[in-house]
Scaffold this motif. Structure first.
Motif, PDB file in Angstrom:
ATOM      1  N   GLU A 150      11.152-111.474  21.421  1.00 21.95           N
ATOM      2  CA  GLU A 150      11.432-110.067  21.730  1.00 21.95           C
ATOM      3  C   GLU A 150      11.348-109.744  23.210  1.00 21.95           C
ATOM      4  O   GLU A 150      11.664-108.622  23.623  1.00 21.95           O
ATOM      5  CB  GLU A 150      10.495-109.137  20.944  1.00 21.95           C
ATOM      6  CG  GLU A 150       9.030-109.483  21.035  1.00 21.95           C
ATOM      7  CD  GLU A 150       8.548-110.323  19.865  1.00 21.95           C
ATOM      8  OE1 GLU A 150       9.254-111.286  19.467  1.00 21.95           O
ATOM      9  OE2 GLU A 150       7.438-110.025  19.358  1.00 21.95           O
ATOM     10  N   GLY A 193      21.997-103.843  23.429  1.00 22.02           N
ATOM     11  CA  GLY A 193      21.998-102.725  22.509  1.00 22.02           C
ATOM     12  C   GLY A 193      20.822-101.786  22.632  1.00 22.02           C
ATOM     13  O   GLY A 193      20.676-100.853  21.835  1.00 22.02           O
ATOM     14  N   LYS A 194      19.974-102.036  23.627  1.00 22.69           N
ATOM     15  CA  LYS A 194      18.795-101.192  23.815  1.00 22.69           C
ATOM     16  C   LYS A 194      18.793-100.556  25.190  1.00 22.69           C
ATOM     17  O   LYS A 194      19.483-101.006  26.100  1.00 22.69           O
ATOM     18  CB  LYS A 194      17.513-102.010  23.621  1.00 22.69           C
ATOM     19  CG  LYS A 194      17.331-102.547  22.209  1.00 22.69           C
ATOM     20  CD  LYS A 194      15.977-103.206  22.054  1.00 22.69           C
ATOM     21  CE  LYS A 194      15.757-103.677  20.622  1.00 22.69           C
ATOM     22  NZ  LYS A 194      14.417-104.314  20.454  1.00 22.69           N
ATOM     23  N   GLU A 195      17.997 -99.503  25.327  1.00 19.89           N
ATOM     24  CA  GLU A 195      17.873 -98.851  26.629  1.00 19.89           C
ATOM     25  C   GLU A 195      16.970 -99.682  27.540  1.00 19.89           C
ATOM     26  O   GLU A 195      16.115-100.450  27.069  1.00 19.89           O
ATOM     27  CB  GLU A 195      17.297 -97.442  26.453  1.00 19.89           C
ATOM     28  CG  GLU A 195      18.241 -96.492  25.723  1.00 19.89           C
ATOM     29  CD  GLU A 195      17.711 -95.070  25.719  1.00 19.89           C
ATOM     30  OE1 GLU A 195      18.442 -94.184  25.271  1.00 19.89           O
ATOM     31  OE2 GLU A 195      16.561 -94.866  26.164  1.00 19.89           O
ATOM     32  N   ARG A 196      17.150 -99.476  28.816  1.00 19.39           N
ATOM     33  CA  ARG A 196      16.294-100.144  29.775  1.00 19.39           C
ATOM     34  C   ARG A 196      14.867 -99.611  29.631  1.00 19.39           C
ATOM     35  O   ARG A 196      14.658 -98.406  29.452  1.00 19.39           O
ATOM     36  CB  ARG A 196      16.808 -99.888  31.189  1.00 19.39           C
ATOM     37  CG  ARG A 196      16.088-100.654  32.274  1.00 19.39           C
ATOM     38  CD  ARG A 196      16.870-100.601  33.564  1.00 19.39           C
ATOM     39  NE  ARG A 196      17.113 -99.248  34.047  1.00 19.39           N
ATOM     40  CZ  ARG A 196      17.957 -98.942  35.021  1.00 19.39           C
ATOM     41  NH1 ARG A 196      18.653 -99.886  35.604  1.00 19.39           N
ATOM     42  NH2 ARG A 196      18.109 -97.685  35.396  1.00 19.39           N
ATOM     43  N   GLU A 197      13.896-100.497  29.705  1.00 21.84           N
ATOM     44  CA  GLU A 197      12.506-100.092  29.529  1.00 21.84           C
ATOM     45  C   GLU A 197      11.615-100.637  30.642  1.00 21.84           C
ATOM     46  O   GLU A 197      11.874-101.677  31.217  1.00 21.84           O
ATOM     47  CB  GLU A 197      11.977-100.559  28.168  1.00 21.84           C
ATOM     48  CG  GLU A 197      11.886-102.059  28.005  1.00 21.84           C
ATOM     49  CD  GLU A 197      11.244-102.485  26.694  1.00 21.84           C
ATOM     50  OE1 GLU A 197      10.866-101.623  25.884  1.00 21.84           O
ATOM     51  OE2 GLU A 197      11.105-103.709  26.483  1.00 21.84           O
ATOM     52  N   ALA A 251      15.771-110.458  27.439  1.00 22.88           N
ATOM     53  CA  ALA A 251      16.405-109.308  28.078  1.00 22.88           C
ATOM     54  C   ALA A 251      16.877-109.712  29.467  1.00 22.88           C
ATOM     55  O   ALA A 251      16.519-110.784  29.968  1.00 22.88           O
ATOM     56  CB  ALA A 251      15.424-108.136  28.189  1.00 22.88           C
ATOM     57  N   GLN A 266      16.208-104.868  29.984  1.00 21.80           N
ATOM     58  CA  GLN A 266      17.154-104.279  29.044  1.00 21.80           C
ATOM     59  C   GLN A 266      17.676-105.358  28.117  1.00 21.80           C
ATOM     60  O   GLN A 266      18.310-106.317  28.563  1.00 21.80           O
ATOM     61  CB  GLN A 266      18.306-103.588  29.774  1.00 21.80           C
ATOM     62  CG  GLN A 266      19.215-102.809  28.848  1.00 21.80           C
ATOM     63  CD  GLN A 266      20.165-101.901  29.601  1.00 21.80           C
ATOM     64  OE1 GLN A 266      20.450-102.108  30.783  1.00 21.80           O
ATOM     65  NE2 GLN A 266      20.667-100.858  28.934  1.00 21.80           N
TER      66      GLN A 266
END
Length: 122
Positions: free
Chosen positions: A89, A42-46, A92, A39
């Motif tokens: 990128e 500001g983003k959802e867990r992926e 996380a 994660q």
């Protein structure tokens, strides 16, 4: 019930490698499919990667395929995530997860670790 503890995160430069480890408690580790998720702020867990109970099959997100490798050592109750050619990128918090039974790419795993931070600088 299984408890998970991740380790191995850190700050690296783009192109470097890291290996994350996830140590699991419990006597039935071999019965659990294991997954790695991440994660970013500001983003959802992926979903990142997952491995079946005995390690015979794996699954990866397209974004990490060819760069990351998931593996497990059932004798050590540990699952690993080898991350090569890291990119900014990939920054996380990385979470280990366990699910009794079959592998899945969805975040429906009932057991989660506390997470370990991976930061990749450009």
């Amino acid at each position: 019930q299984v408890q998970l503890v991740e380790s191995g995160g850190g700050l690296v430069q783009a192109g470097d490698s890291l290996r994350l480890s996830c140590a699991a408690s419990g006597r039935t580790f071999g019965g659990y499919a294991m997954g790695w998720f991440r994660q970013a702020p500001g983003k959802e867990r992926e979903f990142v990667a997952a491995v079946t109970r005995v390690g015979g099959n794996t699954a990866y997100a397209d974004s990490v395929k060819g760069r990351f490798t998931i593996s497990r050592d059932n004798a050590k109750n540990t699952v690993y995530l080898q991350m090569n050619s890291l990119k900014p990128e990939d920054t996380a918090v990385y979470y280990c997860a366990a699910r009794y039974g079959l592998l899945t790419k969805t975040d429906t795993y009932p057991y989660w670790g506390q997470g370990t931070q991976v930061t990749v600088s450009a």
